[in-house]
Design a protein around this motif. Sequence first.
Motif, PDB file in Angstrom:
ATOM      1  N   VAL A 124       9.871  -8.472  39.826  1.00  0.00           N
ATOM      2  CA  VAL A 124       8.655  -8.267  39.028  1.00  0.00           C
ATOM      3  C   VAL A 124       8.344  -6.792  38.834  1.00  0.00           C
ATOM      4  CG1 VAL A 124       7.644 -10.472  39.733  1.00  0.00           C
ATOM      5  CG2 VAL A 124       7.059  -8.397  41.001  1.00  0.00           C
ATOM      6  N   ALA A 125       9.101  -5.928  39.468  1.00  0.00           N
ATOM      7  CA  ALA A 125       8.886  -4.490  39.284  1.00  0.00           C
ATOM      8  C   ALA A 125       9.609  -3.945  38.057  1.00  0.00           C
ATOM      9  CB  ALA A 125       9.355  -3.732  40.524  1.00  0.00           C
ATOM     10  N   HIS A 126      10.537  -4.714  37.482  1.00  0.00           N
ATOM     11  CA  HIS A 126      11.345  -4.181  36.385  1.00  0.00           C
ATOM     12  C   HIS A 126      11.490  -5.120  35.189  1.00  0.00           C
ATOM     13  CE1 HIS A 126      12.470  -0.832  38.938  1.00  0.00           C
ATOM     14  NE2 HIS A 126      12.790  -1.687  39.898  1.00  0.00           N
ATOM     15  N   ILE A 127      11.592  -6.420  35.432  1.00  0.00           N
ATOM     16  CA  ILE A 127      11.769  -7.357  34.315  1.00  0.00           C
ATOM     17  C   ILE A 127      10.387  -7.782  33.838  1.00  0.00           C
ATOM     18  CG2 ILE A 127      13.017  -9.404  33.516  1.00  0.00           C
ATOM     19  CD1 ILE A 127      14.743  -7.215  34.825  1.00  0.00           C
ATOM     20  N   MET A 128       9.785  -6.916  33.047  1.00  0.00           N
ATOM     21  CA  MET A 128       8.398  -7.089  32.611  1.00  0.00           C
ATOM     22  C   MET A 128       8.266  -6.741  31.129  1.00  0.00           C
ATOM     23  SD  MET A 128       6.634  -7.964  35.371  1.00  0.00           S
ATOM     24  CE  MET A 128       4.939  -7.364  35.371  1.00  0.00           C
ATOM     25  N   PRO A 129       7.259  -7.296  30.440  1.00  0.00           N
ATOM     26  CA  PRO A 129       7.073  -6.981  29.024  1.00  0.00           C
ATOM     27  C   PRO A 129       6.817  -5.499  28.753  1.00  0.00           C
ATOM     28  CG  PRO A 129       5.813  -8.931  29.633  1.00  0.00           C
ATOM     29  CD  PRO A 129       6.325  -8.345  30.911  1.00  0.00           C
ATOM     30  N   ALA A 130       6.193  -4.803  29.707  1.00  0.00           N
ATOM     31  CA  ALA A 130       5.832  -3.407  29.487  1.00  0.00           C
ATOM     32  C   ALA A 130       6.982  -2.436  29.750  1.00  0.00           C
ATOM     33  CB  ALA A 130       4.638  -3.025  30.369  1.00  0.00           C
ATOM     34  N   THR A 131       7.964  -2.854  30.521  1.00  0.00           N
ATOM     35  CA  THR A 131       9.052  -1.940  30.864  1.00  0.00           C
ATOM     36  C   THR A 131      10.099  -1.883  29.754  1.00  0.00           C
ATOM     37  OG1 THR A 131      10.164  -3.725  32.080  1.00  0.00           O
ATOM     38  CG2 THR A 131       8.758  -2.229  33.353  1.00  0.00           C
ATOM     39  N   GLU A 132      10.856  -0.800  29.748  1.00  0.00           N
ATOM     40  CA  GLU A 132      11.854  -0.581  28.700  1.00  0.00           C
ATOM     41  C   GLU A 132      13.266  -0.846  29.206  1.00  0.00           C
ATOM     42  OE1 GLU A 132      11.333   3.292  26.997  1.00  0.00           O
ATOM     43  OE2 GLU A 132       9.178   2.994  26.630  1.00  0.00           O
ATOM     44  N   TYR A 133      14.186  -1.043  28.250  1.00  0.00           N
ATOM     45  CA  TYR A 133      15.598  -1.300  28.549  1.00  0.00           C
ATOM     46  C   TYR A 133      16.439  -0.360  27.686  1.00  0.00           C
ATOM     47  CZ  TYR A 133      13.579  -5.534  30.522  1.00  0.00           C
ATOM     48  OH  TYR A 133      12.819  -6.416  31.247  1.00  0.00           O
ATOM     49  N   PRO A 134      16.479   0.909  28.044  1.00  0.00           N
ATOM     50  CA  PRO A 134      17.130   1.913  27.189  1.00  0.00           C
ATOM     51  C   PRO A 134      18.638   1.700  27.075  1.00  0.00           C
ATOM     52  CG  PRO A 134      15.691   2.937  28.831  1.00  0.00           C
ATOM     53  CD  PRO A 134      15.881   1.508  29.239  1.00  0.00           C
ATOM     54  N   LEU A 135      19.184   2.150  25.949  1.00  0.00           N
ATOM     55  CA  LEU A 135      20.622   2.161  25.741  1.00  0.00           C
ATOM     56  C   LEU A 135      21.079   3.595  25.521  1.00  0.00           C
ATOM     57  CD1 LEU A 135      21.195  -0.844  23.293  1.00  0.00           C
ATOM     58  CD2 LEU A 135      21.859  -0.728  25.701  1.00  0.00           C
ATOM     59  N   ALA A 136      22.282   3.893  25.946  1.00  0.00           N
ATOM     60  CA  ALA A 136      22.850   5.220  25.713  1.00  0.00           C
ATOM     61  C   ALA A 136      23.276   5.341  24.248  1.00  0.00           C
ATOM     62  CB  ALA A 136      24.041   5.443  26.636  1.00  0.00           C
ATOM     63  N   ASP A 137      23.275   6.571  23.728  1.00  0.00           N
ATOM     64  CA  ASP A 137      23.732   6.785  22.361  1.00  0.00           C
ATOM     65  C   ASP A 137      25.261   6.821  22.323  1.00  0.00           C
ATOM     66  OD1 ASP A 137      24.556   9.285  23.275  1.00  0.00           O
ATOM     67  OD2 ASP A 137      22.853  10.361  22.412  1.00  0.00           O
ATOM     68  N   GLY A 138      25.818   7.186  21.197  1.00  0.00           N
ATOM     69  CA  GLY A 138      27.266   7.181  21.033  1.00  0.00           C
ATOM     70  C   GLY A 138      28.000   8.111  21.976  1.00  0.00           C
ATOM     71  N   ASP A 139      27.285   9.099  22.479  1.00  0.00           N
ATOM     72  CA  ASP A 139      27.885  10.051  23.410  1.00  0.00           C
ATOM     73  C   ASP A 139      27.613   9.686  24.866  1.00  0.00           C
ATOM     74  OD1 ASP A 139      28.903  11.746  21.357  1.00  0.00           O
ATOM     75  OD2 ASP A 139      26.882  12.577  21.079  1.00  0.00           O
ATOM     76  N   GLY A 140      27.008   8.507  25.071  1.00  0.00           N
ATOM     77  CA  GLY A 140      26.719   8.073  26.434  1.00  0.00           C
ATOM     78  C   GLY A 140      25.489   8.713  27.039  1.00  0.00           C
ATOM     79  N   ILE A 141      24.580   9.220  26.191  1.00  0.00           N
ATOM     80  CA  ILE A 141      23.390   9.921  26.676  1.00  0.00           C
ATOM     81  C   ILE A 141      22.156   9.023  26.550  1.00  0.00           C
ATOM     82  CG2 ILE A 141      21.913  11.967  26.453  1.00  0.00           C
ATOM     83  CD1 ILE A 141      24.751  12.614  27.313  1.00  0.00           C
ATOM     84  N   ILE A 142      21.381   8.921  27.626  1.00  0.00           N
ATOM     85  CA  ILE A 142      20.091   8.240  27.596  1.00  0.00           C
ATOM     86  C   ILE A 142      19.043   9.218  27.070  1.00  0.00           C
ATOM     87  CG2 ILE A 142      18.308   7.121  29.009  1.00  0.00           C
ATOM     88  CD1 ILE A 142      20.809   5.448  28.759  1.00  0.00           C
ATOM     89  N   GLU A 143      18.138   8.751  26.236  1.00  0.00           N
ATOM     90  CA  GLU A 143      17.195   9.633  25.544  1.00  0.00           C
ATOM     91  C   GLU A 143      16.335  10.467  26.494  1.00  0.00           C
ATOM     92  OE1 GLU A 143      13.668   9.343  22.138  1.00  0.00           O
ATOM     93  OE2 GLU A 143      14.436   7.531  23.099  1.00  0.00           O
ATOM     94  N   ASN A 144      15.803   9.844  27.542  1.00  0.00           N
ATOM     95  CA  ASN A 144      14.901  10.546  28.465  1.00  0.00           C
ATOM     96  C   ASN A 144      15.652  11.193  29.618  1.00  0.00           C
ATOM     97  OD1 ASN A 144      12.511   9.842  27.104  1.00  0.00           O
ATOM     98  ND2 ASN A 144      12.447   7.865  28.131  1.00  0.00           N
ATOM     99  N   ASP A 145      14.961  12.105  30.302  1.00  0.00           N
ATOM    100  CA  ASP A 145      15.529  12.572  31.560  1.00  0.00           C
ATOM    101  C   ASP A 145      15.307  11.484  32.614  1.00  0.00           C
ATOM    102  OD1 ASP A 145      12.943  12.774  32.653  1.00  0.00           O
ATOM    103  OD2 ASP A 145      12.863  14.950  32.537  1.00  0.00           O
ATOM    104  N   TRP A 146      15.872  11.689  33.816  1.00  0.00           N
ATOM    105  CA  TRP A 146      15.854  10.628  34.822  1.00  0.00           C
ATOM    106  C   TRP A 146      14.441  10.263  35.256  1.00  0.00           C
ATOM    107  CZ3 TRP A 146      14.331  10.200  39.977  1.00  0.00           C
ATOM    108  CH2 TRP A 146      14.783   9.038  40.639  1.00  0.00           C
TER     109      TRP A 146
END
Length: 366
Positions: free
Chosen positions: A254-276
């Motif tokens: 319940v700490a992560h699989i929630m409507p408010a949390t995000e599921y980011p994907l890496a771009d074509g270069d394998g980079i996640i948009e945000n910092d850690w």
Amino acid sequence: MNTPRFSTTRHSDFSKTLRSRVNAYFKTNNISKHANKSMVSKTVFMLFVFFAPLVLINTGIIHHALLLFVLYIISGLGMAGIGMGIMHDAIHGSYSKNRKVNKYLGYTMNLIGANATVWKIQHNVLHHTYTNIQQADDDINVPFFLRFSPHARKHRVQKFQHIYVWFFYSISTLLWITAKDFVRLHRYKKMGFLNKKGEYRREMLKLIGWKLIYYSYALILPLVMAPLSPGLIILAFLGMHLVTGLCISSVFQVAHIMPATEYPLADGDGIIENDWFMHQLATTSNFSPGSRFFSWLIGGLNYQVEHHLLPNVCHIHYRKISHIVMQTAQEYGLPYHMKKTFVSAVADHMRMLRQLGRTEIGTATS
């Protein structure tokens, strides 16, 4: 293993400010970031709750089936307490500044039938680094009949996963003590972990040895010593794990699989948009901050935001530093997800599972 990388261009001073304020809190109050006397007392209590019922069962003085079940279930609650409130901190290295203390207390994971080495890779490395990132976070890499990410493949059976998932949560520790640790240890070797000469073989032998020790006192000795039918004893043993599995899985998921949390994907270069640090805030949620007893019971895991941002801090301090984390996140315009109660968090978790089970890939977004 192809691992995503976090952005080095899109970042703020949030992490620097947060660490400075948290360090100032501990310095000003002249307290350690690690365990205190309360934490040590809790450790002794949880170990007692786990072992004492098993000792009673193994003495052979338990003649009533109901009492057998009660003792095993109490032991299961102690098992959950060890998992969430002792080994979790120890394996993160936050229980003590002494590495040996952390190492030996981390073995409490092995004492309850699982494996500290497998957990460290799965949880510390893969989950904490790549939270909610499909294929990288091993906590959301689940069998086809479950879908924990909007980017995972959708199957028809998942339509009712918000109902039947609770069964799989309840058997989760049974899977750990039987098959999952062996499967994951082998998979992690193929992923590039355990690559020192002879390391995989040593870890496999230790895994087998610890499990034999666990089964000896938790099941085999009771089968020999308790004056009750083997069927009843096995059923009570299974009941212990059903309680433990449901407790642990519910709290973590319940700490992560929630409507408010995000599921980011890496771009074509394998980079996640945000910092850690920004990524952790976007993918993690707190719950039930008003209940001190509940927080004590589950090892402070209702403060998952604090835990993910500051895993080197013992959970006994999370409640006090949560105000610092919340205020700093608000100042920088960053999210700080929180549900007021555990019940509301579970309801949102079920809602998210239902949504994930009924929408196509990429459409079940936060």
